[in-house]
Motif scaffolding. Structure first.
Motif, mmCIF file in Angstrom:
data_model
loop_
_atom_site.group_PDB
_atom_site.id
_atom_site.type_symbol
_atom_site.label_atom_id
_atom_site.label_comp_id
_atom_site.label_asym_id
_atom_site.label_seq_id
_atom_site.Cartn_x
_atom_site.Cartn_y
_atom_site.Cartn_z
ATOM 1 N N HIS A 139 2.235 -0.756 0.209
ATOM 2 C CA HIS A 139 1.286 -1.506 1.031
ATOM 3 C C HIS A 139 -0.102 -0.891 0.998
ATOM 4 N N THR A 182 -4.025 -1.197 5.348
ATOM 5 C CA THR A 182 -2.794 -0.544 5.795
ATOM 6 C C THR A 182 -2.619 0.757 5.014
ATOM 7 N N TYR A 242 4.158 2.318 8.801
ATOM 8 C CA TYR A 242 4.922 1.744 7.692
ATOM 9 C C TYR A 242 5.391 2.858 6.781
ATOM 10 N N TYR A 259 2.948 -7.265 7.964
ATOM 11 C CA TYR A 259 2.316 -6.009 8.372
ATOM 12 C C TYR A 259 1.122 -6.316 9.267
ATOM 13 N N TRP A 312 4.062 -4.009 -5.472
ATOM 14 C CA TRP A 312 4.085 -4.830 -4.270
ATOM 15 C C TRP A 312 5.294 -5.741 -4.277
#
Lengths: 763, 1095
Positions: free
Chosen positions: A334, A341, A347, A381, A516
């Protein structure tokens, strides 16, 4: 005279050498300690180390956590993207220098790591050492340690279970080594023999172990019974391959005992009967999500459903060398998206080394009513960075569409060039839609966050929505209420084009961006690194067995016996819990952004579509199993995406069990070994995982491998497999470095032919 | 030095003269009646080579007992029996002169310095013998050599000065260079020699000894010499003799140097503009220089900013400066040429000049001019009963990198006294206190990478800047937050480390002479060393900032304490029977060492100021982890040595040592180490007498066995390890076995054969030594992987064999010897061949450790490259064949060379050994010129044939999007369609996917040979007259440049320093070489000013 006196004085200063050279062990203990009951208690505690094998580090993570049809290899991006999930350079056992896979299996067999000898055989050695010393204890001491004996018997069986799951036939060692043996002649024992030993050990363990324990994490009777049931089932599965012409299937044969399925049901019923009344869901934790929460009280770890878990604790003083590395393994990167982020505790640390396959998402056939999809994956997110630098900016087109169509009443207008992300607001959303329900690209790109969708569609005839001067084309705008374009005639449908840079994600155009993907939230640990180090070790427990799996084991045994009614009853215990229950809220991504919900192909009661999307009616009835799931003709059955090789009802039932196992247990490191023992691993990767399957595979009719409308030559989605899967990969190779250490009875190294015979089929 | 001695001697003489004169007179008077009839009186004056009068020279009439000494002015007068008489002039440190009187009445002469005097005394271990009587292989390094350059420790001074002694450089202040004598023997154990100071084993390390305190060092190289040190002798023995007091008046010497160290990068670094061009080219070639879906073929500011700008203000400003801008903010364009248009460029392109891009020199922010201060004051004095030497030393090396440094204070006191004729007792006391700032570089983002500040500087982006416009440090210069690349300047003030060591070693000895031939000697040495080490990463340091908010400091602290003692009892018997000289030495000793340590670390420390001094300043109120450690070892030894010489012509030396060590298992504690050597002084033979030009010719042969104490304490017992499990959150510690016990563990043994020849020709003008040796090491201690099915993965065992053979040659030549001018040359050359003979399982390679039978220990084994793929049909067809097997290659990139029959797969069989880190030849060459009071010298050091493993590909060739440092490379060196002969692959961002990473390593092996000019020195000695006027006995001033030049091949040209080989042999977990770029890649060039004064 004086000098002679002096001399004699000096001579007397000569040492008494015997005492002077004696080595006293001051800070270290020796194996004599195991002659005492206290020493054996200590040996038993230390032997729990092996329960951490799967979760500790890459060796366990990779051998057992990736390489199924839902969890995809991602050793290094370059490997997976350029060469597919399986490739000779990663698996070649013939190299004298270990390759990745042989380095991993070497750890499974036994290897030094961080000052300890880790792996199955060192664990087996400790168990043998315990049992030998236990036999010499007084009967009083033996009585006091009888539960410990049960634990050690369990650990020996569990060690052989993991070992044979990866490598098949293996040496069976039932005694300890007190010094160098005269040779290293360790021929392999047939799995049939090893399974008999495991069953003997576990039956005794079940007999001597207590039903419960006050010491969290101790092995108990339900755990031992669960493993025993699993082993009976595996033997029953392998019995079918006794006469297989396919060597990798034939190698799964572990003996043929007609009562195995009954024994499996008997032992599986033990924990089920002990626990089934503890909750309204047959002993399962009422909310699937509770098993994977990241609340600071670690409530997830104390669920009765969990029969056994490898223990970790938050101060990380007693967590071994790496802690629970699964907290890093499956996380998507991320941080490299322009999503504000950065790497923080919110995360996961993005190892980005293992990810779900498309089927990993599609196996959830009813995301609206089976809560496990949204409770398994980290779908969205929130921006956690205050910095706006590096965030994705609005451009003319997206700002225009956002201000005029998507959110015309917004107080804060989109400004061209300004970062579109806002701290504390949604920053990334992953949508795994199907090709017949693609999102319009302008709509996707104009969201005030980064939207990553599997299928996206261009403007009609590729004409675009804007003129060259940036002004919108008249009448060509997307209806913001209906962004799913079901009629794609004249439009290009594109596979995995991200909402950020506009390059592909999850496929081979760009190795950086392929980090990703929508990762699981099952191992998200916000308290890793003692809540301070974002790169630190994980401290959440690793569940080894939970009762949901016990039900699945028993269901399979019932089904294999032809008793589908009992199987359906067990499966519906799982489904009952998997449903959305009254009182909980659905995810807003599901209700507002899931294309199947927008188009209505999956239904949610209208009353439940209002924020906060509270559930009033339990959705169990929508997902209850009735047997049509494996009839081969119903829509439900088609959605189960059975490999074409599953020709009979029983075949489809068994595959259904493994679909359900995938839905329930993916990323919990059981899929690979269970599919392997069931003999299904090759077929399911062949038909379900584009990155693993060879080019000859095009997927199944219902779920063909994706094909991009935009040609990118040999890269991208081509509608065929992009890997080099071979049947031999269902067994792991014995490392040559290990084989070269073996000798014959006369301590001579093995010759090439003997080494080749020792190796698993195909390598 | 020479002059100092002379002056010193003069002082001594003034006091002794009266006594001596009386004594001589007595002799003269007693012989006068016999000699009177023919006697002639000869007068004269004796000077040294500097022209100073030489007092105290013994003048003797050959064949008589007549003799005298020169007076303070160098004058003498002696009566000789006849004109046929021969006068013998002798003086320590000078060559003895013999002059026949003839008709002369006055004989004046200038005595020559003897550089290699046959009567020099050297240490051979437990004894000192005349150099001419040595039978083993040893090299002496004198105080003069040690004084040549200001060095941190004596090890550095040995480099290139002693054949067969390979000293590797280490640029980090406070670190000790690696020393390997005659090749590598031990794989897991130490290959460092044993250091013995004044007869007692060195209990600290060589940094504890001030090199200025050393009078001489003898390096015992062959086993016949080292076997008397038994189990500890296999790696060679360095015997160090420290200075002692001399009889006479108090002598005070001061030596001081000030050195300015500057970093000398031999790399021609590319400018930021060149790097930007290279990165852009790689992106254009890789199809990634685009905006949207449009590929650009020419520099475009918008694309540049999007790809390389990274929203970093400095980088974007730098990129913008390459373009011309209109006042309205649009970029100026120019018309394209027809060639450009043919290449697909549009009619107008932006005006671009990469020369306008500013370059940030990051190294200047992290480095400085280091200043090294080295001062020593020594005092010596003595009388007939007692002698005393005291010194105080100060060494302070403020390193060239901002966070490194080393400081040392040392005190030495050597004293002895003979209260009774038969008794001498003495003490040698050495104390050293040091502080080292190691300069740990905290890497972020990756566990590998540069390990010093200079390396970190080079990992930055050349267009980024460390400070913003307001002068504040930028966290991520270049705005790379995902790697992340932090500003290394942050850590200069937010991290720290310091190691302090205190070493005290005190030796006392007693000598008792029972009879002239029987002597007893006792040594008692006790050593104590304490060290403590702290490291701190403050809350503002990069690693802490990275861990997420809130940031707090982490720190750790460890201590270690070593306490040792040694007692030796020695009995010496020496007797001469006619032509037979016999000697016997018996020794018994006991040693004990005890190590205690502690370590602790804490995180979440509340405040930064406490660094590592308050590890309880966190919310737990205690460190996170702490522990203590302990070990003790003891050893008992017996030794006997017998030496015999016949007619001083045939020499025999034999010894036997027995060692018992505590760390070995019961029943295996004792071991025997024998040796024997013989020598034949050919020049003493009558048949050689006719060769007048031969002064010395001695043939030596020796053999012996010595050991290496690589076994650590408790390693044979198979101890248990503590494993921490947990029940919930309750600790559940368990004890589990980890190593299989090995009760038969023993020493490593090295047997060595040595054949040597010492020669001196032409009246000592040409002297030297030639040695051949063969050494076989067996029982090498190795962690042997055992089949883990036993429950154990490894066992420590005596396995493996290694062979070293080599040749060493040393020659000193006095090329020109004139009154005012002289030129001398010293050359030492050595070559060693190292070979693994056997490993675990006998003849099987251990590829996982990168060890191969028949090869040196440190080799590189890689794939091979057959140039670059060309755009030809043949090559394209080949690429397709590879592609079928899953290997993607591209034109313009490296082309693999398979070994054997091509199967279009890169397998292990396609790898072979391509070189070793071991040099084939090591040489040192010193030239010294003197003219009157001036001395000029320069020293060259060279290692030839060593291979260096690391990528020398120009940085940026693979594109990526951050523009970093890189070497300047001519455009013609890169492959391109129009330049198919370019030696480097075509820059392309696609290369990462099209070049197999392991294949690229094939280009990593490069010749690391080099020649370095170690120093150039110029000295001037004040004439004695002037010095005396200044109340000095002598004064010398000198200046020098150290490491001014290095010459070599690709590696040197690439800006790497092959002189510092630390880390070259690193391998990864599967045994592949990882190369040496993680270490210092720089050379410090130093400018030295120094003075030596004697009062």
């Amino acid at each position: 005279m004086k000098k002679y006196i002096l001399l004699s004085l000096l001579i007397t200063s000569l040492f008494s050498c015997k005492d002077f050279l004696e080595e006293k062990s001051v800070t270290t203990l020796t194996q004599d300690y195991y002659k005492t009951a206290e020493g054996l208690q200590s040996l038993c505690k230390g032997s729990y180390q092996f329960l951490r094998f799967k979760s500790d580090y890459n060796q366990g993570n990779y051998i057992f956590g990736v390489g199924s049809d839902v969890e995809v290899f991602d050793w290094s991006l370059a490997d997976r993207i350029a060469m597919g999930s399986y490739n000779p350079s990663g698996w070649d056992p013939a190299s004298t220098v270990s390759t990745r896979m042989t380095a991993l299996t070497n750890f499974l067999i036994g290897s030094l790591s961080g000052g300890y000898t880790e792996g199955a055989y060192p664990e087996i050695g400790r168990c043998n050492l315990f049992l030998e010393n236990y036999a010499k204890l007084t009967s009083t001491d033996q009585t006091s340690l009888v539960a410990r004996k049960g634990e050690m018997l369990f650990l020996r069986a569990y060690s052989y279970f993991l070992l044979t799951n990866a490598l098949g036939d293996a040496p069976l060692i039932l005694h300890s080594f007190s010094g160098m043996p005269s040779n290293f002649n360790f021929p392999k024992a047939k799995m049939e023999v090893i399974y008999k030993q495991m069953i003997t050990d576990l039956r005794e363990a079940v007999n001597v172990l207590p039903a419960t324990t006050t010491e969290t994490g101790r092995i108990t009777k339900p755990a031992a019974a669960h493993l025993l049931a699993k082993i009976y089932l595996a033997r029953a599965q392998g019995a079918n391959f006794q006469n297989s012409t396919e060597p990798t299937l034939k190698a799964l044969y572990k003996g043929s005992v007609t009562t195995d399925l009954d024994s499996c049901i008997f032992y599986a019923s033990m924990p089920i009967d002990q626990l089934k009344t503890t909750t309204a869901y047959g002993g399962l934790c009422p909310n699937f999500g509770t098993l994977f929460t990241t609340t600071s009280d670690y409530a997830r770890e104390n669920q009765k459903e969990i029969l056994l878990s490898a223990q970790y604790e938050p101060t990380q003083t007693y967590d071994g060398r790496y802690g629970n590395t699964l907290v890093h393994l499956f996380n998507s990167n991320h941080t490299s998206l322009r999503a504000c982020t950065p790497r923080t505790l919110d995360y996961g640390r993005p190892y980005a080394t293992a990810c779900p396959s498309d089927w990993g998402f599609d196996q959830y056939t009813d995301r609206a009513n089976d809560s496990r999809y949204y409770k398994t994956f980290l779908t969205d997110y929130v921006a956690t960075a205050t910095t706006t630098s590096g965030g994705k900016p609005w451009d003319k087109a997206t700002a225009y569409y956002y201000n005029n169509y998507l959110n015309p009443t917004a107080i804060t207008k989109a400004v061209v060039g300004a970062v579109k992300l806002t701290l504390g607001k949604r920053s990334i959303v992953y949508i795994e839609n199907s090709k017949d329900q693609p999102f319009d690209s302008l709509w996707v790109m104009s969201q005030p966050y980064i939207m990553m969708v599997r299928w996206m569609v261009g403007s009609p005839n590729g004409a675009g929505y804007f003129n060259a001067d940036g002004t919108p084309k008249a009448g060509a705008m997307v209806n913001p209420a209906n962004p799913v374009i079901t009629n794609t005639a004249g439009r290009k449908v594109m596979y995995r084009i991200s909402g950020d840079y506009g390059d592909q994600f999850g496929i081979d155009i760009n190795t950086t961006n392929s980090q990703w993907y929508m990762g699981p939230r099952k191992w998200l640990d916000q308290y890793r690194g003692k809540s301070t180090d974002v790169n630190g070790s994980g401290s959440i427990d690793f569940t080894i067995f939970r009762l949901a799996e016990t039900y699945l084991i028993r269901a399979e045994a019932y089904g294999r016996k032809g008793d589908f009614t009992s199987a359906i009853n067990d499966l519906n215990v799982i489904r009952k819990r998997a449903a959305y229950h009254a009182g909980e809220n659905r995810s807003d991504v599901l209700v507002t952004l899931e294309p199947s919900v927008i188009t209505g192909s999956l239904s949610i009661p209208a009353a439940e579509k209002v924020a906060p999307y509270a559930v009033t009616t339990d959705s169990y009835s929508k997902i209850a199993i009735d047997g049509t799931e494996w009839d081969g003709v119903s829509a439900k059955s088609v959605r189960e995406n059975y490999p074409p090789t599953a020709a009979s009802t029983l075949d489809r039932f068994i595959n259904f069990i493994y679909n359900e196992r995938g839905r329930e247990l993916c990323f919990e490191l059981t899929n690979v070994e269970d599919l392997h023992n069931a003999g299904l691993l090759y077929d399911r990767i062949y038909y379900h995982d584009m990155m693993g399957a060879p080019a000859a595979s095009t997927g199944t009719t219902a779920f063909p491998f994706p094909k991009d409308d935009i040609s990118k030559g040999s890269i991208g989605a081509l509608g065929k497999g992009k890997g080099t899967l071979d049947r031999k990969y269902t067994f792991k190779p014995w490392p040559l470095v290990f084989l070269q250490l073996l000798t014959d009875e006369n301590n001579n190294p093995l010759d090439a032919a003997t080494i080749a015979a020792y190796q698993n089929p195909g390598y | 030095m020479k002059n100092k001695n002379a002056v010193n001697q003069k002082e001594v003489c003034r006091h002794r003269m009266l006594l001596l004169k009386m004594f001589c007179m007595l002799i003269l008077i007693s012989t006068a009646p016999l000699a009177f009839a023919q006697s002639v009186t000869i007068k004269g004056n004796v000077k040294d080579s500097q022209g100073s009068p030489l007092p105290g020279v013994a003048v003797k009439v050959q064949g008589t007992s007549q003799g005298t000494l020169t007076d303070v002015d160098g004058n003498y007068s002696i009566s000789v029996p006849s004109s046929k008489s021969m006068l013998i002039f002798s003086f320590i440190g000078m060559e003895t002169e013999k002059i026949t009187v003839g008709t002369q009445k006055a004989i004046s002469l200038t005595m020559k310095d003897s550089s290699i005097a046959l009567n020099e005394v050297v240490s051979i271990g437990y004894a000192r013998v005349k150099k001419s009587d040595v039978t083993g292989a040893l090299t002496q390094v004198t105080a003069k050599t040690l004084e040549e350059r200001p060095v941190q420790n004596a090890i550095s001074a040995m480099q290139g000065k002693a054949a067969g002694v390979d000293v590797q450089s280490n640029n980090r202040p406070g670190e000790i260079s690696n020393v390997v004598i005659r090749g590598t023997r031990s794989i897991n154990g130490s290959n460092s020699p044993l250091y013995v100071v004044d007869g007692v084993i060195l209990m600290g390390d060589m940094n504890d000894i001030n090199p200025n305190d050393i009078a001489s060092m003898e390096i015992l190289k062959d086993a016949s010499s080292t076997a008397i040190y038994g189990s500890r002798g296999a790696n060679g023995v360095v015997l160090i003799t420290t200075k002692n007091g001399k009889k006479g008046k108090i002598n005070i010497d001061y030596t001081g140097t000030v050195t300015f160290d500057v970093i000398n990068s031999v790399t021609d670094w590319a400018s930021a503009g060149e790097m930007l061009d290279r990165y852009r080219l790689a992106n254009i070639n890789g199809g990634t220089y685009k905006s949207g879906s449009t590929n650009y073929m020419y520099p475009d500011p918008a694309v540049d900013l999007a790809i390389f700008g990274h929203s970093d203000a400095a980088t974007m400003a730098a990129i913008r400066s390459a373009y011309d801008w209109n006042s309205d903010g649009t970029v100026k364009t120019r018309a394209t040429t027809s060639e450009e248009q043919a290449a697909g460029w549009p009619a107008q392109v932006p005006v671009y000049n990469s020369g306008n891009v500013p370059t940030t020199d990051w190294t200047k922010y992290l480095t400085r001019t280091g200043v090294t201060q080295n001062h020593q004051v020594a005092l010596s004095s003595g009388n007939d009963v007692s002698k005393l030497y005291m010194s105080l030393g100060y060494y302070n090396n403020k390193g060239t990198q901002e966070n490194q440094g080393y400081k040392r204070y040392s005190v030495r006191m050597n004293g002895e006294t003979s209260p009774l004729k038969w008794l001498t007792v003495g003490v040698n006391l050495n104390t050293s206190l040091s502080e080292q700032k190691y300069g740990t570089s905290y890497r972020t983002g990756s566990s590998t990478g540069p390990n010093d500040a200079y390396g970190l500087a080079l990992s930055q982006y050349v267009m980024a800047k460390p400070y913003d416009d307001n002068g504040n440090l930028i966290l991520y210069p270049g705005n790379n937050q995902s790697l992340p690349t932090w500003n290394p300047l942050i850590n200069l003030s937010t991290t720290d480390d310091l190691t302090r060591k205190l070493t005290i070693q005190a030796n006392t000895f007693a000598d008792i002479k029972f009879t002239p031939w029987l002597k007893y000697h006792m040594n008692f040495g006790a050593g104590y060393r304490t060290s403590n080490s702290g490291s701190w990463q403050g809350s503002g340091s990069t690693t802490r900032l990275k861990s997420g908010l809130p940031t707090t400091a982490v720190a750790s602290y460890s201590t270690s304490e070593v306490y040792q003692y040694l007692i030796e009892n020695l009995l010496y018997a020496n007797k001469t029977f006619g032509k037979h000289d016999l000697g016997l030495t018996l020794m018994q000793s006991g040693q004990y060492a005890r190590n205690v340590g502690s370590n602790m670390s804490a995180s979440s420390i509340f405040y930064d100021a406490c660094k590592w001094y308050n590890l309880a300043a966190n919310s737990n109120g205690k460190p996170d982890s702490y522990g203590t450690s302990f070990s003790e070892t003891s050893m008992i030894s017996y030794m006997a040595r017998f030496n015999y010489s016949f007619m001083s012509r045939y020499l025999l030396n034999a010894s036997l040592r027995s060692d018992g060590a505590s760390q070995l298992a019961d029943g295996h504690k004792w071991d025997l180490f024998p040796s024997a050597s013989v020598a034949w002084k050919l020049h003493e033979e009558s048949f050689m007498k006719s060769f007048k030009w031969v002064d010395e010719l001695k043939l030596r042969f020796g053999m012996g066995t010595s050991g290496n104490s690589a076994v650590g304490a408790y390693s044979s017992a198979g101890p248990l390890a503590q494993y921490a499990y947990t029940w919930g959150t309750t600790a559940a510690y368990g004890m589990i076995p980890y190593n299989m016990p090995n009760p038969s563990l023993g020493w490593e043994h090295t047997s060595q054969y040595n054949l040597g020849l010492d020669f001196a020709f032409l009246n000592q003008r040409l002297t030297g030594t030639l040695e051949f040796y063969l050494s076989n090491t067996r029982d090498i201690l190795m962690y042997r992987s055992i089949v883990p099915i036993t429950g154990y993965a490894q066992i420590m065992d005596n396995i493996g064999k290694m062979r070293n053979k080599g040749v060493e040659f040393t020659i000193s030549s006095k090329n020109i010897v004139k009154k005012d001018f002289s030129w001398s040359t010293d050359l030492s050359v050595s070559s060693n061949k190292n070979q693994i003979v056997e490993l675990v399982n006998g003849k099987q390679d251990m590829a996982g450790n990168n060890w191969y039978i028949g090869q040196p220990l440190n080799v590189f084994r890689t794939y091979h490259i057959a140039g670059i793929w060309q755009n030809t049909t043949e090559d394209l067809a080949e690429i397709a064949k590879w592609k079928a097997n899953g290997y993607t290659f591209a034109v313009g990139q490296y082309k693999p060379q398979e070994l054997g029959t091509p199967d279009y797969k890169l397998t292990d069989a396609d790898k072979s050994i391509v070189g070793s880190t071991d040099p084939k030849v090591v040489l040192g060459l010193t030239n010294t010129f003197t003219y009157k009071n001036w001395e000029f010298s320069f020293f060259l050091y060279s290692r030839l044939g060593q291979k260096y493993f690391s990528s020398l590909l120009p940085a940026g060739i693979n594109g990526t999007n951050y523009v970093g440092y890189g070497r300047h490379v001519k455009a013609s060196d890169f492959w391109s369609p129009s330049n198919p002969s370019g030696k480097y692959p075509q820059p392309s961002t696609a290369s990462a996917a099209t070049v197999n990473a392991s294949l690229t390593q094939a280009s990593y092996v490069n010749d690391g040979s080099y020649v370095i000019v170690r120093n150039i020195s110029l000295g001037y000695k004040l004439p004695a007259k002037f010095a005396n006027k200044l109340n000095m006995k002598s004064m010398q001033i000198f200046g020098q440049v150290m490491n001014p030049f290095i010459f070599g091949g690709e590696v040197v040209k690439a800006g790497l320093n092959p002189d510092d080989t630390n880390g070259w042999t690193s391998t990864n977990s599967v045994g592949e070489s990882t190369g040496g770029t993680n270490n210092n890649t720089i050379i410090n060039t130093s400018f030295v000013a120094g003075v030596r004064v004697s009062f």
